[in-house]
Design a protein around this motif. Structure first.
Motif, short mmCIF file in Angstrom:
data_model
loop_
_atom_site.label_atom_id
_atom_site.label_comp_id
_atom_site.label_asym_id
_atom_site.label_seq_id
_atom_site.Cartn_x
_atom_site.Cartn_y
_atom_site.Cartn_z
N LEU A 20 0.85 -1.18 0.00
CA LEU A 20 0.00 0.00 0.00
C LEU A 20 0.89 1.24 0.00
N SER A 21 0.35 2.39 0.24
CA SER A 21 1.15 3.62 0.22
C SER A 21 2.26 3.61 1.26
N LEU A 22 1.96 3.13 2.45
CA LEU A 22 2.95 3.10 3.54
C LEU A 22 3.44 1.69 3.83
N CYS A 23 2.54 0.75 3.84
CA CYS A 23 2.84 -0.57 4.41
C CYS A 23 2.90 -1.70 3.39
N GLN A 24 3.74 -2.68 3.72
CA GLN A 24 3.63 -3.98 3.11
C GLN A 24 2.50 -4.72 3.83
N VAL A 25 1.66 -5.40 3.07
CA VAL A 25 0.65 -6.28 3.66
C VAL A 25 1.17 -7.69 3.48
N ASP A 30 0.57 -19.32 8.66
CA ASP A 30 -0.13 -20.14 9.65
C ASP A 30 -1.62 -20.13 9.31
N SER A 31 -2.09 -21.23 8.77
CA SER A 31 -3.47 -21.30 8.29
C SER A 31 -4.50 -21.46 9.39
N ARG A 32 -4.07 -21.56 10.64
CA ARG A 32 -5.03 -21.73 11.72
C ARG A 32 -5.90 -20.49 11.91
N TRP A 33 -5.36 -19.34 11.55
CA TRP A 33 -6.09 -18.08 11.63
C TRP A 33 -5.79 -17.26 10.38
N PRO A 34 -6.77 -16.58 9.83
CA PRO A 34 -6.46 -15.58 8.80
C PRO A 34 -5.70 -14.44 9.49
N TRP A 35 -4.40 -14.40 9.27
CA TRP A 35 -3.51 -13.55 10.07
C TRP A 35 -2.64 -12.72 9.14
N LEU A 36 -2.88 -11.42 9.16
CA LEU A 36 -2.14 -10.49 8.32
C LEU A 36 -1.23 -9.62 9.18
N MET A 37 -0.31 -8.98 8.52
CA MET A 37 0.61 -8.08 9.20
C MET A 37 0.88 -6.90 8.27
N LEU A 38 0.81 -5.71 8.83
CA LEU A 38 1.21 -4.51 8.11
C LEU A 38 2.59 -4.08 8.61
N VAL A 39 3.48 -3.81 7.68
CA VAL A 39 4.82 -3.35 8.05
C VAL A 39 5.06 -2.01 7.37
N GLU A 62 -4.63 2.56 6.66
CA GLU A 62 -4.33 1.27 6.05
C GLU A 62 -4.72 0.11 6.97
N THR A 63 -4.57 0.29 8.27
CA THR A 63 -5.02 -0.73 9.22
C THR A 63 -6.52 -0.93 9.11
N ASN A 64 -7.27 0.15 9.09
CA ASN A 64 -8.73 0.05 8.96
C ASN A 64 -9.14 -0.56 7.62
N LEU A 65 -8.46 -0.19 6.55
CA LEU A 65 -8.74 -0.72 5.22
C LEU A 65 -8.55 -2.24 5.19
N GLN A 90 11.07 -4.37 14.99
CA GLN A 90 10.64 -3.56 13.85
C GLN A 90 9.13 -3.33 13.93
N LEU A 91 8.72 -2.09 13.72
CA LEU A 91 7.30 -1.74 13.80
C LEU A 91 6.49 -2.57 12.81
N HIS A 92 5.49 -3.26 13.33
CA HIS A 92 4.56 -4.02 12.51
C HIS A 92 3.25 -4.17 13.28
N VAL A 93 2.16 -4.29 12.55
CA VAL A 93 0.83 -4.37 13.14
C VAL A 93 0.18 -5.68 12.69
N HIS A 94 -0.24 -6.48 13.65
CA HIS A 94 -0.94 -7.73 13.37
C HIS A 94 -2.43 -7.46 13.24
N ILE A 95 -3.05 -8.11 12.25
CA ILE A 95 -4.50 -8.04 12.05
C ILE A 95 -4.96 -9.48 11.88
N VAL A 96 -5.76 -9.96 12.84
CA VAL A 96 -6.11 -11.38 12.88
C VAL A 96 -7.63 -11.53 12.93
N ALA A 97 -8.15 -12.38 12.06
CA ALA A 97 -9.58 -12.71 12.07
C ALA A 97 -9.79 -13.88 13.03
#
Length: 136
Positions: A20-25, A30-39, A62-65, A90-97
């Motif tokens: 995205l503009s700022l982050c790598q998605v 790990d297929s146990r959870w739909p687990w994304l990370m923004l860096v 970008e986190t909300n998107l 390193q700054l990164h944000v986890h987004i987990v369903a």
């Protein structure tokens, strides 16, 4: 000024989905959870407050998107968002369903069990759906 470099552990444990503009998605392997990370692609950042105010706003956007796209694609009951950095600074944000009945529900995912890799077909289908939701 040094260039952005992805931490070796983040690279090893995840696959790039899009930039995205700022982050790598990135998708955690790990297929146990739909687990994304923004860096955020900013060199030597370990904390949210180290970003410029504009980058902080962009990270929030970008986190909300991505969180909204993940919820749409998975139909998850809850989307967990967190920036811990205790192991990888390193700054990164986890987004987990999360879904009721998923491994360790309702407990935390960190440090629970052993990662289960995606099969190629499931991974490709998920990544395609997620990219479509992000681009919508």
């Amino acid at each position: 000024m040094s260039a952005f470099e992805l931490d070796a552990r983040l690279e090893r444990d995840s696959d790039l989905i899009t930039i995205l503009s700022l982050c790598q998605v990135r998708l955690l392997k790990d297929s146990r959870w739909p687990w994304l990370m923004l860096v955020p692609q900013r060199a030597q950042k370990t904390e949210l407050f180290e970003l410029t105010p504009l980058d902080q706003a962009l990270l929030t956007f970008e986190t909300n998107l991505v969180a909204g796209a993940l919820k749409q694609v998975t139909g998850a009951r809850k989307i967990n968002v967190g920036a811990l950095g205790n192991i990888v600074a390193q700054l990164h944000v986890h987004i987990v369903a999360r879904h009721e009945g998923d491994p360790n529900w309702p407990g935390p995912i960190w440090g629970f069990g052993t990662a289960l890799p995606y099969d190629d077909e499931t991974k490709q289908s998920f990544v395609k759906a997620l990219n479509q939701a992000i681009d919508a």
